[in-house]
Design an enzyme around this catalytic site. Structure first.
Site, PDB file in Angstrom:
ATOM      1  N   ASP A 170     -19.792   2.420 -21.395  1.00 20.22           N
ATOM      2  CA  ASP A 170     -18.692   1.470 -21.454  1.00 20.22           C
ATOM      3  C   ASP A 170     -18.842   0.508 -20.269  1.00 20.22           C
ATOM      4  OD1 ASP A 170     -16.474   0.060 -22.201  1.00 20.22           O
ATOM      5  OD2 ASP A 170     -15.152   1.784 -22.401  1.00 20.22           O
TER       6      ASP A 170
HETATM    7  C1  BGC Z   1     -13.634  -1.109 -23.456  1.00 24.04           C
HETATM    8  C2  BGC Z   1     -14.540  -0.942 -24.654  1.00 24.04           C
HETATM    9  C3  BGC Z   1     -15.113  -2.275 -25.055  1.00 24.04           C
HETATM   10  C4  BGC Z   1     -15.835  -2.863 -23.873  1.00 24.04           C
HETATM   11  C5  BGC Z   1     -16.531  -4.179 -24.163  1.00 24.04           C
HETATM   12  C6  BGC Z   1     -14.273  -1.887 -22.353  1.00 24.04           C
HETATM   13  O1  BGC Z   1     -13.358  -2.235 -21.374  1.00 24.04           O
HETATM   14  O2  BGC Z   1     -13.232   0.161 -23.008  1.00 24.04           O
HETATM   15  O3  BGC Z   1     -13.846  -0.348 -25.710  1.00 24.04           O
HETATM   16  O4  BGC Z   1     -15.937  -2.124 -26.164  1.00 24.04           O
HETATM   17  O5  BGC Z   1     -14.900  -3.063 -22.833  1.00 24.04           O
HETATM   18  O6  BGC Z   1     -15.647  -5.198 -24.349  1.00 24.04           O
END
Ligand code: BGC
Length: 710
Positions: A263
């Site tokens: 993530d």
């Molecule tokens: C989130 C993810 C997301 C990623 C990219 C993160 O802050 O937890 O779910 O896919 O950002 O945008």
């Protein structure tokens, strides 16, 4: 390209080239120079090196992505194209109901259609992969991200996980109009302690394995191309460096062979967790956990090379990770066509096309829940009606992850009613503070629709709340309306099951509209006036009080169960001030018709291990409207070596039954459905008695039982 060719390509790549493939950055590093702020400046990456990373997140638009991709083809030493990924969670430009609402449809097939439409639309704008589905089980609606999942039940979440993957990827993500899907956030992100986003997961191993992991496994079995690591710790180790979770469970037990992506800065955040001393350690441990892509930290970018050169990270791990990424690029067909489905023509053809706009409306017909109705609904167009509450005129009803949505396309409830029911006598007072004059008007109406709940800014990532209630302003509005008119229909918007006891108390009917998307308000209007018969069900318990959270129907029995819900019992497992049960339980939802269930009949009351039996009910539509009925099968293992949930959903069908007609629905029960982690952590079914319940809610009492024998 053949796999042999890919391996040859890998062999010809330099160390730095390979590492670059493992790096994902947002679009700010490319194209016309944008402002990079904070730690991102320290990444110290520009020019050619930027144009050799493996993937980019969060950008869209064919022309824009084409210019970036052309930069890659030109600058990357082997002309390897980038993968463009983004959060296309419940639609790209055309927005469909939020995932929790899709869960409420109790129809996983709907999510497949939505995934397919979203894939087609975003691929036309040059995207190759989405960070979806989020399959995290959630039982605490203080957690704002419960909006992004399909609810509290492992079985139901698993069905939705598979359907989403099929919708996005089709048979192969390389097909026209398909994209790669990414199941997230592995693992157990939805169990955030006290519902506070990014807090730790404190689960016993059985709960993790039986309740939280099945939906990820279902996505893996459905062939999901990517899995994303979670921000949280599991067993006190941050997921991105958690060997047991990534290697033992995801790669070995679940057999995941695709790309594992961290993530956003999750590898970097292992330092703040106090689990890594520095970025080199973080890079080393994430590599040892087979995390292939480092999203938005510079652990791999700036620290992996030293780790490999010094032998602290085995170069073989880098080759394996890089090959998995190259294979994904190859599956997407990017070596042959780096733009895939992106083109001006496709953008024109698919973005906001009639088919998708229509789907955004019909989807909401299936996701809007009729929670309560004392007979006031459907409304009569000949009666005098008022509608109050600012949410009725709000366009902020698509969802906080609808990042590519263009607000001017969103239909509000007010505009839907004006368009579809122009002849009805409706007074529009779409605000939260009303005047005495308006109150007088309201008092003269036959019914008042009150829009309450949360707009999209109140749910999603980082949007945890301690009190899951409507705002003070809305409570005051409801109170005022109730003081002069008893015929209240409350429409609740939002991305989480709110605590609606006060709303329920003053309302003759309650409708959960969720965040219904671009055209979902049409569906809400049609449900109000009975053009559409609601069929959605509660996917996540609606509590009486926030103090009941976390909450789910499939709890373990207590040694001191509460005898019944009537009152408080001292020294029993109950609260002194609120009931144990939720206000609206899982599986609950009303229709404008009535469905009567026959007794449950079994093909045999004994089932031998390895064999199957069938359970059957006949359902009669005794009302005068046709309708869909989500028929739910629950099973309870009466006595086992470990305590088993009071009941668990194990089957679901949603037949359409015409007024006055009957239909027989049958479910096959097999040994797999009866398995659990026993005393020795073996996944097995134990002999003994099993109760079977079939009905239209998790509280169905329509029961029989059978014995499982060796
Ligand atoms: C989130 C993810 C997301 C990623 C990219 C993160 O802050 O937890 O779910 O896919 O950002 O945008």
């Amino acid at each position: 390209m053949t796999d042999e060719k890919l391996i040859e390509l890998l062999k010809s790549m330099s160390l730095s080239e390979k590492i670059s493939q493992l790096v994902q950055l947002h679009g700010g590093y490319f194209g016309e120079a944008r402002q990079l702020t904070g730690p991102e400046q320290q990444f110290n990456i520009s020019g050619k090196r930027a144009y050799s990373i493996g993937s980019i997140l969060g950008e869209c638009g064919f022309e824009h992505l084409k210019s970036i991709q052309d930069g890659f083809i030109e600058n990357q030493p082997h002309h390897i194209p980038a993968i463009f990924m983004a959060d296309v969670i419940h639609g790209f430009r055309t927005i469909f109901p939020v995932p929790i609402a899709q869960g409420a449809s109790f129809n996983p097939g709907l999510t497949q259609k939505i995934g397919s439409a979203a894939a087609r639309e975003c691929s036309s704008a040059g995207l190759h992969a989405t960070f979806s589905p989020m399959v995290d089980l959630a039982r605490d609606s203080r957690w704002g991200r419960c909006m992004e999942g399909t609810g509290e039940d492992p079985w139901l979440n698993s069905r939705f996980a598979e359907s989403a993957v099929k919708g996005f990827q089709g048979d192969s993500c390389g097909e026209s109009g398909k994209i790669a899907a990414c199941a997230k956030h592995f693992a157990a992100y939805g169990s955030a302690l006290a519902g506070r986003d990014y807090s730790s997961s404190e689960l016993c191993e059985r709960t993790l394995m039986e309740d939280y992991l099945p939906s990820y496994e279902a996505a893996v079995k459905a062939g999901v191309e990517l899995v994303m690591t979670a921000f949280n710790t599991v067993d006190r180790i941050p997921c991105s460096i958690n060997k047991k979770v990534m290697r033992k469970i995801l790669r070995e037990k679940m057999g995941f062979e695709g790309v594992l992506i961290s993530d956003y800065n999750a590898i970097g955040e292992t330092l703040a967790h106090g689990a890594c001393a520095d970025k080199s350690e973080a890079a080393r441990r994430a590599m040892n956990c087979t995390v292939d892509i480092d999203m938005m930290s510079d652990c791999y970018l700036n620290h992996l090379e030293d780790e490999i050169n010094s032998g602290r990270v085995d170069a073989k791990l880098l080759d394996e990770a890089c090959l998995r990424i190259l294979r994904l690029k190859n599956k997407l067909g990017l070596f042959e066509n780096p733009y895939k489905d992106g083109s001006i023509e496709n953008e024109k053809e698919y973005i906001y096309c009639d088919e998708f706009l229509k789907l955004s409306r019909t989807a909401a017909e299936e996701t809007t829940i009729l929670l309560k109705n004392n007979g006031i609904l459907p409304l009569d167009t000949n009666k005098r009606i008022a509608i109050v509450g600012s949410l009725a005129a709000s366009r902020k009803i698509t969802g906080s992850w609808a990042i590519f949505a263009q607000e001017e396309h969103t239909v509000t409830l007010e505009s839907a009613l004006k368009e579809l029911y122009a002849d009805a006598d409706i007074t529009y007072i779409c605000k939260d503070v009303i005047t005495a004059e308006e109150l007088l008007k309201i008092s003269q109406c036959d019914a008042v629709i009150v829009a309450v709940g949360e707009d999209q800014s109140r749910s999603g990532e980082g949007k945890s709340v301690a009190e899951t209630v409507i705002s003070e302003e809305q409570s005051a509005l409801l109170g005022l309306v109730a003081s002069c008119n008893k015929n209240i229909v409350s429409i609740v918007f939002g991305g989480r099951p709110l605590c609606l006891s006060d709303v329920d108390e003053v309302s003759s009917a309650v409708i959960e509209a969720w965040l219904p998307g671009t055209c979902g308000a049409y569906a809400v209007a049609d449900i109000l006036f009975g053009r559409v018969n609601p069929s959605a069900r509660v996917p996540m318990s609606f509590p009486y009080s926030t103090g009941q959270l976390p909450l789910c129907y499939s709890e373990l029995p207590s040694g001191r169960p509460k005898p019944n819900e009537e009152r408080y019992y001292p020294f029993m497992s109950n609260y002194m001030d609120v009931p144990n049960k939720p206000l609206y339980p899982f599986g609950h939802g009303l229709s404008y018709t009535r469905f009567e269930y026959s007794d449950v009949s079994l093909s045999s009351d004994v089932m031998k291990k390895g064999e199957t039996i069938t359970a059957e009910v006949t359902i009669k539509n005794t009302g005068d409207m046709d309708g869909f009925e989500p028929v739910q099968l629950y099973i309870h293992d009466v006595k086992a070596s470990v305590s088993r949930p009071v009941r668990q959903l194990k089957g679901l069908q949603k037949p359409f039954i015409k007024a006055d007609e009957s239909l027989t629905v049958s479910f096959t029960i097999d040994e797999e459905m009866l398995k659990f982690y026993d005393e020795d952590m073996d996944f097995t079914a134990e002999t003994g008695e099993f109760e079977v319940f079939i009905g239209g809610t998790s509280e169905a009492m329509n029961r029989t039982s059978f014995w499982l024998e060796d």
